[in-house]
Design a protein around this motif. Structure first.
Motif, PDB file in Angstrom:
ATOM      1  N   PRO A  26       3.055   1.593 -20.479  1.00 15.32           N
ATOM      2  CA  PRO A  26       2.316   0.886 -21.522  1.00 15.32           C
ATOM      3  C   PRO A  26       0.987   0.311 -21.029  1.00 15.32           C
ATOM      4  CG  PRO A  26       4.049  -0.510 -20.665  1.00 15.32           C
ATOM      5  CD  PRO A  26       4.213   0.836 -20.004  1.00 15.32           C
ATOM      6  N   VAL A  27       0.032   0.242 -21.946  1.00 17.43           N
ATOM      7  CA  VAL A  27      -1.244  -0.419 -21.683  1.00 17.43           C
ATOM      8  C   VAL A  27      -1.036  -1.906 -21.967  1.00 17.43           C
ATOM      9  CG1 VAL A  27      -3.655  -0.621 -22.386  1.00 17.43           C
ATOM     10  CG2 VAL A  27      -2.579   1.630 -22.263  1.00 17.43           C
ATOM     11  N   LEU A  28      -1.386  -2.737 -21.002  1.00 14.19           N
ATOM     12  CA  LEU A  28      -1.196  -4.181 -21.124  1.00 14.19           C
ATOM     13  C   LEU A  28      -2.459  -4.836 -21.666  1.00 14.19           C
ATOM     14  CD1 LEU A  28       0.557  -4.728 -17.677  1.00 14.19           C
ATOM     15  CD2 LEU A  28       1.599  -4.182 -19.873  1.00 14.19           C
ATOM     16  N   LEU A  29      -2.283  -5.867 -22.485  1.00 17.62           N
ATOM     17  CA  LEU A  29      -3.420  -6.559 -23.088  1.00 17.62           C
ATOM     18  C   LEU A  29      -4.140  -7.476 -22.105  1.00 17.62           C
ATOM     19  CD1 LEU A  29      -1.829  -7.461 -26.544  1.00 17.62           C
ATOM     20  CD2 LEU A  29      -3.397  -5.589 -26.006  1.00 17.62           C
ATOM     21  N   ASN A  30      -3.353  -8.103 -21.209  1.00 13.76           N
ATOM     22  CA  ASN A  30      -3.939  -9.017 -20.226  1.00 13.76           C
ATOM     23  C   ASN A  30      -2.985  -9.152 -19.037  1.00 13.76           C
ATOM     24  OD1 ASN A  30      -1.950 -11.077 -20.863  1.00 13.76           O
ATOM     25  ND2 ASN A  30      -3.145 -11.480 -22.701  1.00 13.76           N
ATOM     26  N   GLU A  31      -3.368  -9.945 -18.045  1.00 17.13           N
ATOM     27  CA  GLU A  31      -2.573 -10.074 -16.818  1.00 17.13           C
ATOM     28  C   GLU A  31      -1.223 -10.735 -17.046  1.00 17.13           C
ATOM     29  OE1 GLU A  31      -4.904 -11.834 -13.709  1.00 17.13           O
ATOM     30  OE2 GLU A  31      -6.520 -10.379 -13.974  1.00 17.13           O
ATOM     31  N   LYS A  32      -1.075 -11.477 -18.131  1.00 14.77           N
ATOM     32  CA  LYS A  32       0.199 -12.151 -18.420  1.00 14.77           C
ATOM     33  C   LYS A  32       1.169 -11.248 -19.173  1.00 14.77           C
ATOM     34  CE  LYS A  32      -1.686 -16.763 -18.278  1.00 14.77           C
ATOM     35  NZ  LYS A  32      -1.783 -18.064 -18.903  1.00 14.77           N
ATOM     36  N   SER A  33       0.670 -10.123 -19.672  1.00 13.51           N
ATOM     37  CA  SER A  33       1.523  -9.184 -20.400  1.00 13.51           C
ATOM     38  C   SER A  33       2.536  -8.551 -19.449  1.00 13.51           C
ATOM     39  CB  SER A  33       0.678  -8.076 -21.036  1.00 13.51           C
ATOM     40  OG  SER A  33      -0.222  -8.597 -21.956  1.00 13.51           O
ATOM     41  N   LYS A  34       3.700  -8.270 -19.986  1.00 17.22           N
ATOM     42  CA  LYS A  34       4.755  -7.616 -19.212  1.00 17.22           C
ATOM     43  C   LYS A  34       4.739  -6.123 -19.474  1.00 17.22           C
ATOM     44  CE  LYS A  34       6.611 -11.347 -17.499  1.00 17.22           C
ATOM     45  NZ  LYS A  34       6.537 -11.652 -16.108  1.00 17.22           N
ATOM     46  N   GLY A  35       4.976  -5.355 -18.417  1.00 17.37           N
ATOM     47  CA  GLY A  35       5.085  -3.910 -18.543  1.00 17.37           C
ATOM     48  C   GLY A  35       6.502  -3.510 -18.859  1.00 17.37           C
ATOM     49  N   VAL A  36       6.804  -2.253 -18.702  1.00 19.48           N
ATOM     50  CA  VAL A  36       8.151  -1.738 -18.913  1.00 19.48           C
ATOM     51  C   VAL A  36       8.860  -1.719 -17.556  1.00 19.48           C
ATOM     52  CG1 VAL A  36       7.470   0.695 -18.680  1.00 19.48           C
ATOM     53  CG2 VAL A  36       9.513   0.111 -19.969  1.00 19.48           C
ATOM     54  N   ILE A  37      10.116  -2.132 -17.557  1.00 19.02           N
ATOM     55  CA  ILE A  37      10.893  -2.186 -16.309  1.00 19.02           C
ATOM     56  C   ILE A  37      11.910  -1.053 -16.313  1.00 19.02           C
ATOM     57  CG2 ILE A  37      12.512  -3.536 -14.931  1.00 19.02           C
ATOM     58  CD1 ILE A  37      11.111  -6.057 -16.046  1.00 19.02           C
ATOM     59  N   HIS A  38      11.927  -0.311 -15.202  1.00 16.15           N
ATOM     60  CA  HIS A  38      12.871   0.788 -15.026  1.00 16.15           C
ATOM     61  C   HIS A  38      13.633   0.600 -13.728  1.00 16.15           C
ATOM     62  CE1 HIS A  38      11.487   3.374 -18.269  1.00 16.15           C
ATOM     63  NE2 HIS A  38      10.237   3.187 -17.885  1.00 16.15           N
ATOM     64  N   GLN A  39      14.898   1.046 -13.722  1.00 17.66           N
ATOM     65  CA  GLN A  39      15.685   1.102 -12.494  1.00 17.66           C
ATOM     66  C   GLN A  39      15.340   2.416 -11.818  1.00 17.66           C
ATOM     67  OE1 GLN A  39      17.691  -1.199 -11.061  1.00 17.66           O
ATOM     68  NE2 GLN A  39      18.063   0.159  -9.362  1.00 17.66           N
TER      69      GLN A  39
END
Length: 108
Positions: A26-39
């Motif tokens: 995913p494209v994040l809006l800012n530094e506080k945005s969370k990405g996608v987490i994968h194992q």
């Protein structure tokens, strides 16, 4: 030899790299945005063009191998260098995101 083999993590690794989907980051809006987490179970290179590939355990429990977007190639190269030095970071949870056109994978 068949169309694919199964890696140690249990994912199908196809001879034709194009049969693997590219991991959606995913494209994040800012530094506080969370990405996608994968194992992430493992990563490496595939084929003559050394295409980076990553094996993920999906939330459903399915084990799937994905190609990585080109902007994560350096990330894979760094981790593979560590592995050659005897430091294997996986399995691990990894947060993926793109901020200001720069993709990253952060090991949690």
């Amino acid at each position: 030899m068949g169309d694919f083999l199964v890696n140690k993590a249990g994912a199908k690794i196809y001879n034709d790299t194009n049969k693997h989907e590219i991991l959606k980051v995913p494209v994040l809006l800012n530094e506080k945005s969370k990405g996608v987490i994968h194992q992430v179970l493992c990563l490496g290179y595939l084929g003559g063009q050394r295409e980076p590939i990553i094996t993920i355990k999906e939330s459903s429990g399915e084990i799937v191998a994905y190609r990585l977007p080109h902007n994560l190639y350096g990330w894979v190269a760094n981790l593979m260098g560590l592995k050659l030095e005897g430091v294997d970071m996986f399995p691990a949870k990894v947060e993926f995101g793109i901020l200001k056109d720069k993709a990253s994978g952060k090991i949690l």
